[in-house]
Design a protein around this motif. Structure first.
Motif: not given
Length: 300
Positions: A1-13, A15-26
């Motif tokens: 599992m990838i531990d994405v820092p909360p500020p990165v996850a919040a910023r991605a959502r 700016v409309g980069a939710a798909q990037w966030l979902a794809d990040l582990p791959r």
């Protein structure tokens, strides 16, 4: 599992980069395999990218940076600067993938902010490391100083109105005038590669002294980088005298004091407004207070 820092996850959502966030582990698994890395726990203070220490197959420590897809050309520009600098004044680039916004970078030491050096020493280091980056880059495909000045002017007006005018109209007029001067003064023949965001958080300890990270990348007059230094430490700037700092920067680098001053005016207002919008306080308020004072007293 990838531990994405909360500020990165919040910023991605945000700016409309939710798909990037979902794809990040791959994406990370692919890069780990292709570049033969072992990814460790990510840094917690990143906001615009996933950034983590890694170990290469030969045991070399490095850093993996994966930009979120916010600006289509941001990764291209950053990679271009790092390739042109080739480890001179900037962090060394080991590998890059523009399409995925991925960079494998040299691992450096603590930032100037973490080192807590006196302001005078920080200014010396910032000037010297920025100057190492400046070199011809006319065909690099980077934004020009003229384009940057016009874009800053547009964002100053937009943010000032959207934020219900948190600084004086005089400060805005002063910034727009200085932006216009810098746009008209742009000369492709004398423009150089500039980092575009020279400050103490982006300046890290390196084997040969210090190196810059996270370049924005411009082909502009080098005074642009010194204008960034003019916007920083606004309380100390007013205490010591804004003109005194501009004169010192010009003497240290051999650059034009008026251009340094004008870029500083634009960057101070632009960054103060941006900081206000994202809640970066108290420094945003301090920048705008400095801008108000300087606009009221500038006789250039």
């Amino acid at each position: 599992m990838i531990d994405v820092p909360p500020p990165v996850a919040a910023r991605a959502r945000a700016v409309g980069a939710a798909q990037w966030l979902a794809d990040l582990p791959r994406l990370l698994a692919d890069l780990e395999r292709e570049w033969q890395l072992r990814i460790d726990t990510p840094y917690r203070d990143a906001t615009e990218a996933f950034v983590a220490p890694v170990t290469r197959a030969d045991g070399t420590p490095a850093v993996l940076k994966l930009l979120m897809p916010r600006d289509a050309l941001a990764a291209d520009h950053e990679i271009t600067v790092l390739r042109l600098a080739d480890g001179d004044g900037c962090v060394r680039l080991f590998a890059a993938d523009e399409q995925r916004g991925a960079m494998l970078l040299e691992r450096l030491g603590p930032s100037l902010y973490e080192l807590r050096l006196p302001l005078a020493r920080r200014l010396e280091i910032l000037c010297d490391v920025a100057a190492r980056v400046w070199r011809p880059a006319a065909d690099a495909g980077l934004p020009t100083g003229a384009e940057k000045a016009r874009r800053l002017a547009d964002t100053v007006v937009e943010n000032w109105q959207a934020l219900d005018r948190p600084c004086s109209e005089q400060a805005i007029a002063h910034a727009l005038d200085c932006a216009d001067r810098r746009a008209r003064a742009h000369d492709p023949d004398t423009a150089r590669l500039v980092h575009g965001d020279v400050h103490q958080w982006n300046t890290l300890q390196a084997p040969d002294g210090h190196a810059l990270v996270d370049p924005d990348g411009l082909c502009a007059d080098p005074e642009y980088d010194l204008g960034i230094i003019m916007r920083e430490d606004p309380v100390e700037l007013l205490r010591d005298g804004p003109r005194a700092r501009a004169a010192w920067l010009a003497a240290r680098t051999g650059r034009d004091v008026s251009a340094i001053w004008q870029w500083g005016v634009v960057e101070r207002v632009s960054t103060g407004l941006l900081g206000t919008a994202i809640g970066l306080q108290p420094v945003a308020r301090q920048m705008l207070e400095a801008a108000d004072h300087i606009a009221a007293t500038d006789v250039e």
